[in-house]
Design a protein around this motif. Structure first.
Motif, PDB file in Angstrom:
ATOM      1  N   ASP A 213      48.976 -34.705  32.888  1.00 51.23           N
ATOM      2  CA  ASP A 213      47.734 -34.193  32.299  1.00 51.23           C
ATOM      3  C   ASP A 213      47.700 -34.597  30.890  1.00 51.23           C
ATOM      4  OD1 ASP A 213      45.425 -33.071  32.119  1.00 51.23           O
ATOM      5  OD2 ASP A 213      45.765 -31.496  33.445  1.00 51.23           O
ATOM      6  N   THR A 218      45.974 -37.688  34.776  1.00 52.04           N
ATOM      7  CA  THR A 218      45.004 -37.013  35.708  1.00 52.04           C
ATOM      8  C   THR A 218      43.621 -36.619  35.114  1.00 52.04           C
ATOM      9  OG1 THR A 218      45.326 -34.772  34.598  1.00 52.04           O
ATOM     10  CG2 THR A 218      47.123 -35.607  35.983  1.00 52.04           C
ATOM     11  N   LEU A 219      42.684 -36.464  36.096  1.00 46.25           N
ATOM     12  CA  LEU A 219      41.665 -36.014  35.322  1.00 46.25           C
ATOM     13  C   LEU A 219      41.612 -34.642  34.611  1.00 46.25           C
ATOM     14  CD1 LEU A 219      39.416 -36.098  38.789  1.00 46.25           C
ATOM     15  CD2 LEU A 219      39.392 -37.673  36.996  1.00 46.25           C
ATOM     16  N   ALA A 222      43.421 -31.096  35.600  1.00 44.95           N
ATOM     17  CA  ALA A 222      43.528 -30.940  36.752  1.00 44.95           C
ATOM     18  C   ALA A 222      45.022 -30.591  37.343  1.00 44.95           C
ATOM     19  CB  ALA A 222      43.386 -32.446  37.516  1.00 44.95           C
ATOM     20  N   VAL A 225      44.658 -26.389  38.199  1.00 46.65           N
ATOM     21  CA  VAL A 225      43.997 -25.958  39.388  1.00 46.65           C
ATOM     22  C   VAL A 225      44.760 -25.366  40.270  1.00 46.65           C
ATOM     23  CG1 VAL A 225      41.850 -26.467  41.007  1.00 46.65           C
ATOM     24  CG2 VAL A 225      42.123 -27.675  38.439  1.00 46.65           C
ATOM     25  N   HIS A 232      40.261 -27.469  43.943  1.00 47.30           N
ATOM     26  CA  HIS A 232      41.269 -28.528  44.119  1.00 47.30           C
ATOM     27  C   HIS A 232      40.838 -29.618  45.054  1.00 47.30           C
ATOM     28  CE1 HIS A 232      45.334 -30.077  45.021  1.00 47.30           C
ATOM     29  NE2 HIS A 232      45.595 -29.604  43.811  1.00 47.30           N
ATOM     30  N   ARG A 234      37.662 -30.304  45.356  1.00 51.26           N
ATOM     31  CA  ARG A 234      36.776 -31.070  44.653  1.00 51.26           C
ATOM     32  C   ARG A 234      37.293 -32.290  43.841  1.00 51.26           C
ATOM     33  NH1 ARG A 234      34.122 -26.124  44.786  1.00 51.26           N
ATOM     34  NH2 ARG A 234      34.815 -25.424  42.461  1.00 51.26           N
ATOM     35  N   MET A 235      38.354 -31.502  43.317  1.00 49.92           N
ATOM     36  CA  MET A 235      39.132 -32.399  42.426  1.00 49.92           C
ATOM     37  C   MET A 235      39.584 -33.713  42.935  1.00 49.92           C
ATOM     38  SD  MET A 235      42.660 -33.177  41.375  1.00 49.92           S
ATOM     39  CE  MET A 235      43.494 -31.482  41.890  1.00 49.92           C
ATOM     40  N   ASP A 238      37.165 -36.200  43.258  1.00 46.19           N
ATOM     41  CA  ASP A 238      36.717 -36.860  42.094  1.00 46.19           C
ATOM     42  C   ASP A 238      37.879 -37.915  42.041  1.00 46.19           C
ATOM     43  OD1 ASP A 238      34.586 -35.278  41.816  1.00 46.19           O
ATOM     44  OD2 ASP A 238      35.568 -33.744  40.698  1.00 46.19           O
ATOM     45  N   CYS A 239      39.000 -37.500  42.411  1.00 45.22           N
ATOM     46  CA  CYS A 239      40.046 -38.557  41.974  1.00 45.22           C
ATOM     47  C   CYS A 239      39.652 -39.764  42.729  1.00 45.22           C
ATOM     48  CB  CYS A 239      41.432 -38.110  42.382  1.00 45.22           C
ATOM     49  SG  CYS A 239      42.236 -36.975  41.421  1.00 45.22           S
TER      50      CYS A 239
END
Length: 578
Positions: A213, A218-219, A222, A225, A232, A234-235, A238-239
């Motif tokens: 991270d 990573t976003l 991230a 989470v 998680h 949603r993440m 998003d990835c």
């Protein structure tokens, strides 16, 4: 999004676009899978490298998360393909998952190189999966984003908050002392790991995802989470969306993992109370990116970076779920942003500084201010001396301060079974000043560098009320462990390092403030012992272990294979298509 590529420029186009017999075959086989040309032609093809396994409890939610990633890829106009990857689980792999980290790195690199992938989402989290996936993807060089598994929920038994690993060691000692009943032990067993996800202490898994991270892979945030939080899911989506944009932007890992990014990751690791395993993995990851990170660099950062994450095992009270609610890694990085290079690029296409805008701490006992750290220096210290000329590692904040300067007689064991039998002997000749030593447990001697370094306290001392003592080995230690344990002694005893020359009764001295670890033995006597030393028999005669034994580097160099490091030669290019 700034687009620098057109559909004809996509890497996958070289597999599918030409009007020739080979590409006809590629398109035909995609149609065999039920896809039409509209699905994959002219779209970024995104590989989802999934380390899910029915024997990897940390990743038990990854089947569902892969579906979330695919949803995001499709929404962004890409075409997702899932590729199963070696699941290097920590709980069940013998003799140690570390034996297979480099195998995952090789597989990752070759999976990417040999398939029509324009970008990849790397799904990992359990200890060795993060460095293995990242090392391979760094060498392969296509746009990549890392999806961390996330920590599991807090453990619980009889109203007590339990931390995986850390409390297992703690209560095992109490059981050996006769202070825990069978019923209590069974209750602890069922309550210490309650959901999907990695260990909820700041063990190796959370350390390595935090490092990734902080490295910008990573976003933002991230890594904090929790695995079973809806955030998680949603993440993960998003990835999937973001990796498609990264392909069009041609945002490759060499633009992200720079010297500044590696330094940021090392500073954040120190501030979090990181696992000692971070040393081996971070050095290996950095060297894959062409950054010459050394033990001395890490020790220098450790001397100047305060520990601000009050999370077990270095912290006292909290676990990763608490860390997330307190603001997570973005909040911690915001606390120490004056020490970071905020211009470093990240997978978002923005700088680290831009990613940290608006981050806040919501509980300043979990994420401490610089004015009130958990420990004034960072998580790790590197020792040198005649026992470890190439270095050894200790976690000062996780051991009793009375051992920071210590001198005592060595009690030496040549194997783990020998040591394990001895510590349960209540008549063992041992005192609190004794220095327990385990050797032949390094990268070659273990074999594979097992997590044997948290040597059990002898039962004789446990019954006297002692819970710590100075222990030294050329092994690693679980990131969830604690205590006065010196690890990663290099060079290891199996190859004739000085630890091989130590004898029971020799006086050992550790001076942590001076960063020294020595055996107080006359040099002439050491020369005589060196001349008499004989190399042990090979651990492997064939297969992966044979290959590992001939090419793995020592702990201070990251335990990568010598032929995979940047200095060995250029990476292979994309395979020719005939």
């Amino acid at each position: 999004m700034t687009t620098t590529k057109k559909p004809a420029d996509l890497r996958s186009a070289r597999w599918f676009a030409p009007d020739d017999l080979r590409s006809f075959g590629h398109r035909s086989r995609m149609m065999q899978l039920g896809y039409s040309e509209a699905d994959f032609m002219g779209r970024p093809i995104i590989g989802i490298l999934n380390t899910w396994s029915e024997l990897n409890s940390c990743h038990s939610h990854f089947r569902e998360r892969a579906a979330d990633v695919k949803r995001g890829v499709l929404q962004a106009g890409g075409f997702p393909v899932e590729l199963p990857s070696l699941s290097v689980d920590e709980s069940f792999t013998k003799p140690t998952s570390m034996l297979y980290r480099n195998l995952l790195a090789i597989e990752t690199e070759e999976q990417i190189r040999s398939h029509p992938l324009d970008g990849v989402v790397l799904m990992g989290g359990c200890d060795k999966t993060t460095p293995g996936l990242v090392m391979g993807a760094l060498t392969a060089g296509v746009p990549m984003i890392y999806l961390p598994a996330g920590p599991m929920l807090r453990g619980n038994y009889a109203g007590q908050k339990l931390g995986s690993g850390s409390d297992a060691w703690k209560y095992w000692d109490e059981r050996r002392a006769g202070n825990i009943t069978e019923e209590q032990w069974q209750g602890l067993q069922g309550g210490i790991a309650r959901s999907a996800g990695v260990c909820m202490t700041m063990g190796t898994a959370s350390t390595m995802t935090a490092i990734t991270d902080a490295m910008g892979l990573t976003l933002p945030g991230a890594s904090s989470v929790p695995a079973v939080d809806s955030g998680h899911q949603r993440m993960a989506a998003d990835c999937g969306r973001r990796i498609v944009d990264m392909v069009w932007e041609d945002l490759t890992p060499d633009r992200i993992v720079t010297e500044a990014a590696v330094r940021n990751a090392a500073i954040v690791a120190m501030a979090t109370g990181c696992s000692t395993n971070a040393v081996v993995h971070l050095i290996a990851m950095a060297r894959r990116a062409g950054v010459d990170l050394t033990l001395d660099d890490l020790d220098a950062l450790g001397r100047t970076t305060p520990l601000v994450a009050n999370v077990r095992p270095s912290g006292k009270d909290y676990l990763m779920e608490d860390f997330f609610y307190a603001g997570g890694l973005r909040a911690l990085m915001k606390q120490i942003e004056d020490r970071l290079d905020l211009t470093a690029m990240t997978v978002t296409g923005k700088t680290m500084g831009e990613n940290l805008e608006g981050a806040k701490v919501f509980n300043d006992d979990v994420i401490r201010p610089l004015s009130n750290p958990v420990y004034r220096e960072g998580s790790l210290a590197v020792l040198r001396g005649n026992l470890c000329p190439d270095g050894a590692v200790i976690k000062p904040a996780a051991c009793d301060p009375k051992y920071h300067v210590h001198e005592g007689p060595a009690l030496v064991f040549d194997s783990y079974p020998e040591m394990k039998a001895a510590v349960d002997d209540e008549n063992l000749d041992v005192t609190p000043d004794t220095v327990m030593v385990l050797r032949n447990a390094g990268p070659l001697g273990g074999p594979g560098f097992p997590e044997w370094g948290m040597l059990p306290i002898p039962k004789a001392l446990i019954k006297q009320g002692h819970r710590d003592m100075l222990r030294i080995s050329d092994a690693r230690m679980s990131g969830t462990s604690y205590g006065a344990c010196v690890l990663h002694v290099a060079p290891e005893s199996y190859v004739g390092g000085p630890l091989a020359l130590l004898k029971t009764g020799d006086i050992v001295r550790m001076d942590l403030p001076a960063r020294r670890l020595d055996m107080l033995v006359d040099e002439a006597e050491l020369e005589a012992r060196r001349a008499a030393w004989k190399a042990p028999d090979p651990r492997f005669e064939r297969g992966w272990g044979w290959m590992f034994s001939r090419h793995v580097t020592q702990a201070d160099k990251g335990c990568d294979f010598d032929y995979l490091e940047r200095g060995f030669g250029p990476a292979a290019g994309e395979p020719e298509i005939f």
